[in-house]
Scaffold this active site. Sequence first.
Site, PDB file in Angstrom:
ATOM      1  N   HIS A 179       1.158  -1.271   0.289  1.00  0.00           N
ATOM      2  CA  HIS A 179      -0.335  -0.572  -0.119  1.00  0.00           C
ATOM      3  C   HIS A 179       0.693   0.993  -0.163  1.00  0.00           C
ATOM      4  CE1 HIS A 179       0.169  -0.098   4.237  1.00  0.00           C
ATOM      5  NE2 HIS A 179       0.338   1.537   4.353  1.00  0.00           N
TER       6      HIS A 179
ATOM      7  N   ASP B 189      -0.475  -7.663   1.622  1.00  0.00           N
ATOM      8  CA  ASP B 189      -0.094  -6.713   1.484  1.00  0.00           C
ATOM      9  C   ASP B 189       1.481  -6.329   2.355  1.00  0.00           C
ATOM     10  OD1 ASP B 189       0.658  -3.677   1.336  1.00  0.00           O
ATOM     11  OD2 ASP B 189      -0.644  -3.195   3.806  1.00  0.00           O
TER      12      ASP B 189
ATOM     13  N   GLY C  40       2.680   6.068   8.842  1.00  0.00           N
ATOM     14  CA  GLY C  40       4.190   6.021   8.770  1.00  0.00           C
ATOM     15  C   GLY C  40       5.258   4.830   8.876  1.00  0.00           C
TER      16      GLY C  40
ATOM     17  N   SER D 190       4.155   1.678   8.446  1.00  0.00           N
ATOM     18  CA  SER D 190       4.236   0.861   6.958  1.00  0.00           C
ATOM     19  C   SER D 190       5.134   0.274   6.332  1.00  0.00           C
ATOM     20  CB  SER D 190       3.299   1.055   6.123  1.00  0.00           C
ATOM     21  OG  SER D 190       2.014   1.204   6.689  1.00  0.00           O
ATOM     22  N   GLY D 191       4.963  -0.911   5.792  1.00  0.00           N
ATOM     23  CA  GLY D 191       6.131  -1.631   5.470  1.00  0.00           C
ATOM     24  C   GLY D 191       7.694  -2.083   6.498  1.00  0.00           C
TER      25      GLY D 191
HETATM   26  N1  ARG Z   1      -0.681   2.290   7.578  1.00  0.00           N
HETATM   27  C1  ARG Z   1      -0.658   2.308   8.051  1.00  0.00           C
HETATM   28  C2  ARG Z   1       1.052   3.213   7.286  1.00  0.00           C
HETATM   29  O1  ARG Z   1       0.644   3.557   6.191  1.00  0.00           O
HETATM   30  C3  ARG Z   1       0.633   1.411   9.039  1.00  0.00           C
HETATM   31  C4  ARG Z   1      -0.928   1.664  10.403  1.00  0.00           C
HETATM   32  C5  ARG Z   1      -0.167   0.590  11.571  1.00  0.00           C
HETATM   33  N2  ARG Z   1      -1.545   1.099  12.231  1.00  0.00           N
HETATM   34  C6  ARG Z   1      -1.087   0.231  13.721  1.00  0.00           C
HETATM   35  N3  ARG Z   1      -2.828   0.945  14.503  1.00  0.00           N
HETATM   36  N4  ARG Z   1      -0.987  -0.786  13.789  1.00  0.00           N
HETATM   37  O2  ARG Z   1       2.014   3.730   8.565  1.00  0.00           O
END
Ligand code: ARG
Length: 750
Positions: free
Chosen positions: A87, A139, A241, A243-244
């Site tokens: 994503h 993902d 932030g 993510s990944g």
């Molecule tokens: N989708 C988020 C990103 O792009 C990460 C979110 C993780 N959220 C959580 N509650 N663990 O950085």
Amino acid sequence: MARHLLLPVVMLVISPIPGAFQDSALSPTQEEPEDLDCGRSEPSARIVGGSDAQPGTWPWQVSLHHGGGHICGGSLIAPSWVLSAAHCFMTNGTLEPAAEWSVLLGVHSQDGPLDGAHTRAVAAIVVPVNYSQVELGADLALLHLASPASLGPAVRPVCLPRASHRFVHGTACWATGWGDVQEADPLPLPWVLQEVELRLLGEATCQCLYSQPGPFNLTLQILPGMLCAGYPEGRRDTCQGDSGGPLVCEEGGRWFQAGITSFGFGCGRRNRPGVFTAVATYEAWIREQVMGSEPGPVFPTQPQKPQSDPQEPRENCTIALPECGKAPRPGAWPWEAQVIVPGSRPCHGALVSESWVLAPASCFLHPSSSDSPPRDLDAWRVLLPSRPRAERVARLVQHENASWDDASDLALLQLRTPVNLSAAPRPVCLPHPEHYFLPGSRCRLARWGRGEPALGPGALLEAELLGGWWCHCLYGRQGAAVPLPGDPPHALCPAYQEEEAGHCWNDSHWSLLCQEEGTWFLAGIRDFPSGCLRPRAFFPVQTHGPWISHVTQGAYLEDQLTWDWGPDGEETETQTCPPHTQHGACGLRPEAAPVGVLWPWLAEVHVAGDRVCTGILLAPGWVLAATHCVLRPGSTTVPYIEVYLGRAGASPLPQGHQMTSAPPLLCQTTEGSWVLVGMAVQGSRELFAAIGPEEAWISQTVGEAHFLPSSGSPHWPTGGSNLCPPELAKASGSPRAVHFLLLLTLLIQS
Ligand code: ARG
């Protein structure tokens, strides 16, 4: 998700996942050539609730930059390969050009010169062909670096788990990243890599938590290929932030990447653990993408395979309950804090976390010394329930608008030493900005600021929250649309059972606590300067949630607990107040009004304890009633009078009482406002004395009464409306001086 960019597609590499949800097709015993070590870090030693990592602790952590800034995390799995989340690279279903991305390796703090760090361009980004959105899984993404990373103590690959690898539930693992430290609260400078310990949750446990209604009443289906880590009570998590980035677990002296940060509902919320992509599930897909690249990623055999294949040890479905907002009984508020500043009266506030008290800033602003608060915090003390000694104060943080905006009259005081939370002291819950307190919610008052001493034993006014429509139009923004459920309201109006109060508590300062499922929220602070006008209106606290959590880093913001909006919860809120509402809305009536506010201007005028007349609220301080009802024939002395507002028709009249006078005659204009046209003449239910001829007398007496434009005669709906009886003409010739104006403020002070 961190990205909202729309970019043209230059390179798009999507490939299928062979056996993505089954174990790898490759033999589990197949060994890697041991030319590349993995998962080793310097022995040492946000992410939400985390702390600064030590340099070199997580040498596989990379930062993915786009447009000059950090967007997502990733992990180095081989000299030329970085694993991340799909994503991060998708916008509206298309993959962004690899050339726009760069990979930072060996970074610790992202502020200033990146000592020892180096950057690589990205040659290609690969995403599974079945990736569509985070909630549907798959993902993950592989980034092929344009040239291999230079490995060293600060740059090393992590080990990858085979499809057969079993991570035991309950294992403490670590997530890392430069993401937000709370929802919508970015990592502060100097942007040091954050680490947080998270426990692996079994699929059943995770599904149990996510089946509880949570933020926005949403639930989630956990799918194969997803993995949850965190805590039922929340507070520690990854966030936007991150993510990944990797979730790693140590086994046999090496770190294996169990998960890729993917998504969550909010960050650190109760019963909403972080959801990760389960890396082991994608062994075959990863191997296929990196095929032929030497040295490739390392998939060591699992050091000690767990005894029994942990077929989910039937974890019980225990959800976490709020840790805030529990009181033994209304009035015994375990969060009640008294701030003692030498030389002034104690100021009442509320404990919102282990270390922070929320109170009105006006308690601490010197009216003379141009808003600068006193700095002698050494002498300040805070009294909390069940604490043997007063707490000392370390810091005072005022809301930036505190000195000019009553709705922001807030300050946070940090205690020198955090208190242990128990039954008392216990913090109050705070609402998230999107919280919707349902009409009919049960609310109570609590002392706030330098209020008068409590109102007496019956002082704990209980109230039901009114629907937003009337409250908004009476106190809200002119001509503005009424906020929908889920949008922060401009005001909260509790409807009191006035009997309990006995008098107007005009000068006292109070906060409004509202209850949901036995949990108390600090919903509103100090009422609007509304005199004794009913309903009262409070400034909503929910708009300040982000400021409070930013300053306190841990105040108890709790999700809405009641979601049953009922049949008319939504529709009644979608309207716009008439534009001609000036000092408040005259003549407005909520469409589906709660009992008691069918005619919000209707007042009960109790005269000499023996009769009840109909009154009409004309302005905050004035009620109009019929002379014949209020004054005894031949008498000119004004009897003892009490006026009840905001409840006409709601509660039965006191024993044996009947409304002595008939209801007034109201007509509705084409714009929808109701206009008072006549008052019933004595003894009649059909004959009305017209108000028109009394306009001059009324407007001289009541400066702020509202008359509709075409003076004297309200403009009638053209084309004939059947709202008003045709014999109205008859009424206009009725005797003068049938109206009696009551000055409310005089009455109320008695
Ligand atoms: N989708 C988020 C990103 O792009 C990460 C979110 C993780 N959220 C959580 N509650 N663990 O950085």
